[in-house]
Design an enzyme around this catalytic site. Structure first.
Site, PDB file in Angstrom:
ATOM      1  N   HIS A  83       0.854  -1.191   0.000  1.00 41.91           N
ATOM      2  CA  HIS A  83       0.000   0.000   0.000  1.00 41.91           C
ATOM      3  C   HIS A  83       0.894   1.247   0.000  1.00 41.91           C
ATOM      4  O   HIS A  83       1.762   1.400   0.861  1.00 41.91           O
ATOM      5  CB  HIS A  83      -0.941   0.007   1.211  1.00 41.91           C
ATOM      6  N   HIS A  89      -6.667   0.382   5.596  1.00 42.79           N
ATOM      7  CA  HIS A  89      -6.646   1.320   6.720  1.00 42.79           C
ATOM      8  C   HIS A  89      -7.306   0.770   7.986  1.00 42.79           C
ATOM      9  O   HIS A  89      -7.085   1.308   9.066  1.00 42.79           O
ATOM     10  CB  HIS A  89      -7.307   2.630   6.297  1.00 42.79           C
ATOM     11  N   GLU A 135      -3.333  14.866   3.066  1.00 46.38           N
ATOM     12  CA  GLU A 135      -3.797  14.014   1.965  1.00 46.38           C
ATOM     13  C   GLU A 135      -4.143  14.815   0.717  1.00 46.38           C
ATOM     14  O   GLU A 135      -4.269  14.247  -0.369  1.00 46.38           O
ATOM     15  CB  GLU A 135      -5.015  13.198   2.414  1.00 46.38           C
ATOM     16  N   TYR A 179      -9.337  11.411   4.141  1.00 46.24           N
ATOM     17  CA  TYR A 179      -9.412  11.314   2.673  1.00 46.24           C
ATOM     18  C   TYR A 179     -10.688  11.978   2.153  1.00 46.24           C
ATOM     19  O   TYR A 179     -10.696  12.538   1.063  1.00 46.24           O
ATOM     20  CB  TYR A 179      -9.351   9.859   2.216  1.00 46.24           C
TER      21      TYR A 179
HETATM   22  O1  X8Z Z   1      -4.222   5.358   1.199  1.00 52.28           O
HETATM   23  C1  X8Z Z   1      -4.161   6.207   0.340  1.00 52.28           C
HETATM   24  C2  X8Z Z   1      -2.814   6.723  -0.151  1.00 52.28           C
HETATM   25  C3  X8Z Z   1      -1.797   6.686   0.910  1.00 52.28           C
HETATM   26  S1  X8Z Z   1      -2.046   7.891   2.130  1.00 52.28           S
HETATM   27  C4  X8Z Z   1      -2.343   5.848  -1.278  1.00 52.28           C
HETATM   28  N1  X8Z Z   1      -5.303   6.680  -0.230  1.00 52.28           N
HETATM   29  C5  X8Z Z   1      -6.614   6.189   0.162  1.00 52.28           C
HETATM   30  C6  X8Z Z   1      -6.825   4.743  -0.249  1.00 52.28           C
HETATM   31  O2  X8Z Z   1      -6.021   4.211  -1.027  1.00 52.28           O
HETATM   32  O3  X8Z Z   1      -7.801   4.144   0.191  1.00 52.28           O
HETATM   33  C7  X8Z Z   1      -5.397   7.706  -1.268  1.00 52.28           C
HETATM   34  C8  X8Z Z   1      -6.840   7.777  -1.633  1.00 52.28           C
HETATM   35  C9  X8Z Z   1      -7.597   7.084  -0.549  1.00 52.28           C
HETATM   36 ZN    ZN Z   2      -1.825   9.829   1.439  1.00 50.38          ZN
END
Ligand code: X8Z
Ligand code: ZN
Length: 612
Positions: free
Chosen positions: A354, A512, A412, A522
């Site tokens: 990730h 997450h 973010e 986000y």
């Molecule tokens: O987790 C992330 C990034 C790292 S902070 C890649 N994002 C969320 C996800 O992948 O669920 C970015 C968009 C939402």
């Molecule tokens: Zn990020």
């Protein structure tokens, strides 16, 4: 002997009384530092020392965690857990010690730092060392299990598919049965840590309550310079602002999916099955652009095709991102970034793929960890991650407790804001495309972006709706999956491809959740990035539609952005927002403005479809 002994005790008691009397007398002396009431000077000294200790344990934790994520083994798990344990322990101790200044009228700066200290870790630990260790071990274990997660359709001895492989199937395959298989395959990774999650909730809540919060969710919601309930209301306000736009997109996409897969797969009403959106979590839908694209729009370009045709490699992908930030006059990425980052999925060991941006020493040792694929999606994600790294470098001169973004949504949003400036004009400037398509292609480009940014909104909102309910006890372990799908249906309008039960743990199949990264950030970022973009375009004096505006090469705008980033978390976030945009409220009108032409078009299409 007994008497003697007794006699000696009497002597001791008299001596103790004497000592206590002396201590009481001493405590009333004004310059006794131990027993006198703490002063502002004491608080300042305490904060200075606390910051030093906090910084030292944070750096140790980052290093151990970096190694563990890049090399998942039983040993690195233990080492990472030990470092995390030390970090939570120290923060807890400091937070407790800081209570002695409660009720004292402190300078704003010191009071803010003490408040931030209590919120410095996303997972507060209970004071019982055994429970604290158990909690850290549990989280590290869950993240590792997720990182190592695989689906082996022919059993352990056959070929196994990683999350990356399964995501590619979801993105590219158009056979609903195969999509379903890949979806189900990934979702069997999480039940093994369902019990761990319940235990984690219990212990995390205990830690939060010892720190004076109602539960862990309330603690997360306290990190926005407002009351936790006011923050929840703010999220709901923003969701209500954008919901009509999402609804229009959802209705339109349903129509297209029905044309593609038929009535048996996609119902005319009710939730849409989750495996058809080109993404494992149905959170961003750009991968099904081919299925839903507006026929009336002129073709633009396909960045994935351009990048593959040019045989772009992972490092060049990152270089493209760096080029943009350089054009704004940001400091260059240090050599160590290039030496120490991970860009490719290693074949010989397990890693957490990730994507993430790291700040190892809170100075210049920033790194990117990502298993880059050569496509449009990762091109954008690289900008996202670099946004984190440039933010980290910008606030490095701040004192340790201010080395963070204004709020986590800002962190973010920065890279995504830059990615909004990746317009056709920009791509032509850097030589990735030869011709800038004319305005007739805008509808398609808006659609492609909306499939990511607008489709994401309800998902961004609901992940923490679920966790807030779990942490508050409103949803118990016996209802984890049920509550998850209720929210998925309510906000996203989607359903699982097959009936689910409490033997599953579908929220745990999203990174997450096992990794315990809060998610409201986000949602905020998806609103903020359009607000930032609108303000920066205004600053650049660029008129015309927001989707054609690129701040590439504009050093004056870069300077304005840099100044906001450099504030770190030193001031309440509305001040940082004001410094950048002139506005002090998060405002969803920017995303609505951006997609206004698309919304009009979607509503027309939906009307036509309904009339059929
Ligand atoms: O987790 C992330 C990034 C790292 S902070 C890649 N994002 C969320 C996800 O992948 O669920 C970015 C968009 C939402
Ligand atoms: Zn990020």
């Amino acid at each position: 002997m007994t008497n003697n002994h007794f006699g000696l005790d009497l002597f001791k008691i008299r001596a103790y009384w004497l000592m206590i009397t002396l201590l009481i007398l001493c405590a009333s002396c004004s310059n006794n530092p131990v027993a006198s009431k703490p002063t502002v000077a004491d608080a300042e000294k305490f904060v200075a020392e606390a910051e030093k200790r906090y910084l030292a344990v944070t750096i140790k934790d980052s290093r151990a965690s970096w190694i563990q994520s890049n090399f998942i083994t039983d040993d690195t798990e233990v080492i990472a857990a030990e470092a995390r344990d030390e970090l939570t322990k120290v923060v807890k101790e400091l937070a407790e010690e800081s209570r002695k200044f409660d009720g004292l009228s402190l300078p704003e700066d010191i009071a803010r730092k003490i408040k931030l200290l209590k919120l410095a870790v996303p997972l507060p630990a209970p004071s019982d060392p055994k429970e604290r260790e158990e909690l850290t071990r549990t989280v590290v274990k869950m993240e590792s299990l997720y990182g190592k997660g695989k689906y082996c359709p022919d059993g352990e001895t056959g070929k196994c598919l990683s999350l990356g492989d399964l995501e590619t199937i979801l993105a590219e395959n158009r056979n609903p049965e195969e999509l379903k298989k890949a979806w189900l395959g990934w979702h069997q990774v999480s039940p093994p840590y369902r019990k761990d999650y319940a235990r984690f909730v219990l212990l995390g809540n205990k830690g939060a309550s010892e720190m004076g919060f109602k539960d862990l969710g309330a603690m997360w919601r306290s990190n926005y310079d407002m009351e936790p309930d006011a923050f929840a209301a703010e999220m709901e306000r923003l969701w209500q602002q954008v919901k009509p736009l999402y609804d229009s997109l959802h209705t339109y996409v349903r129509g297209k999916l029905r044309q593609k897969y038929g009535d048996a797969v996609v119902p005319a009403s009710g939730p849409i099955p989750a495996h058809l959106f080109g993404n494992m979590w149905s959170q961003q839908w750009a991968n099904i652009y081919d299925v839903v694209k507006p026929q009336t729009s002129a073709p633009a370009y396909d960045l994935t095709k351009v990048l593959t045709a040019r045989k772009t490699d992972a490092k060049q992908m990152v270089k493209y991102g760096e080029t943009f930030f350089n054009s704004l006059d940001f400091q260059t990425l240090p050599n160590t970034f290039w030496d120490r980052s991970l860009f490719l999925k290693p074949q010989d060991r397990e890693v957490v793929c990730h994507a993430s941006a790291w700040d190892i020493d809170n100075q210049k040792d920033v790194r990117l960890k990502m298993c880059i694929k050569i496509n449009d999606e990762d091109f954008t994600t690289i900008h996202h991650e670099l946004g984190h790294n440039y933010y980290q470098m910008a606030y490095a001169p701040q004192p340790p407790l201010y080395q963070n973004s204004a709020n986590d949504g800002f962190h973010e949003a920065i890279g995504d804001t830059i990615a909004l400036s990746v317009t056709p004009e920009y791509l032509k400037k850097i030589g990735l495309i030869d011709n800038v398509p004319d305005e007739k292609a805008d509808l398609g480009l808006l659609m492609r972006l909306a499939l990511d940014k607008v489709a994401f909104l309800p998902f961004g909102y609901l992940v923490d709706q679920w966790r807030w309910k779990v942490f508050s006890g409103e949803v118990g372990p016996g209802d984890y999956n049920k509550a998850w799908w209720e929210l998925r249906e309510k906000y996203q309008g989607i359903a699982p491809p097959v009936p689910r039960s409490e033997a599953n743990f579908d929220p745990g199949a999203k990174y997450h959740v096992p990794a315990n990264v809060p998610y409201a950030r986000y949602f905020l970022a998806h609103i903020l990035q359009f607000q930032f973009h609108r303000a920066l375009c205004r600053e650049a004096g660029i008129k015309g539609p927001l989707n054609r505006c690129s701040i590439y090469g504009n050093k004056q705008v870069g300077d304005r952005l840099q100044k906001m980033l450099a504030m770190g978390q030193s001031r309440p976030w509305p001040e940082a927002l004001k410094a950048l945009t002139g506005e002090d409220k998060i405002d969803a009108t920017a995303i609505l403005d951006y997609f206004a032409p698309l919304k009009t078009w979607l509503d027309e299409q939906n009307k036509l479809l309904a009339a059929k």
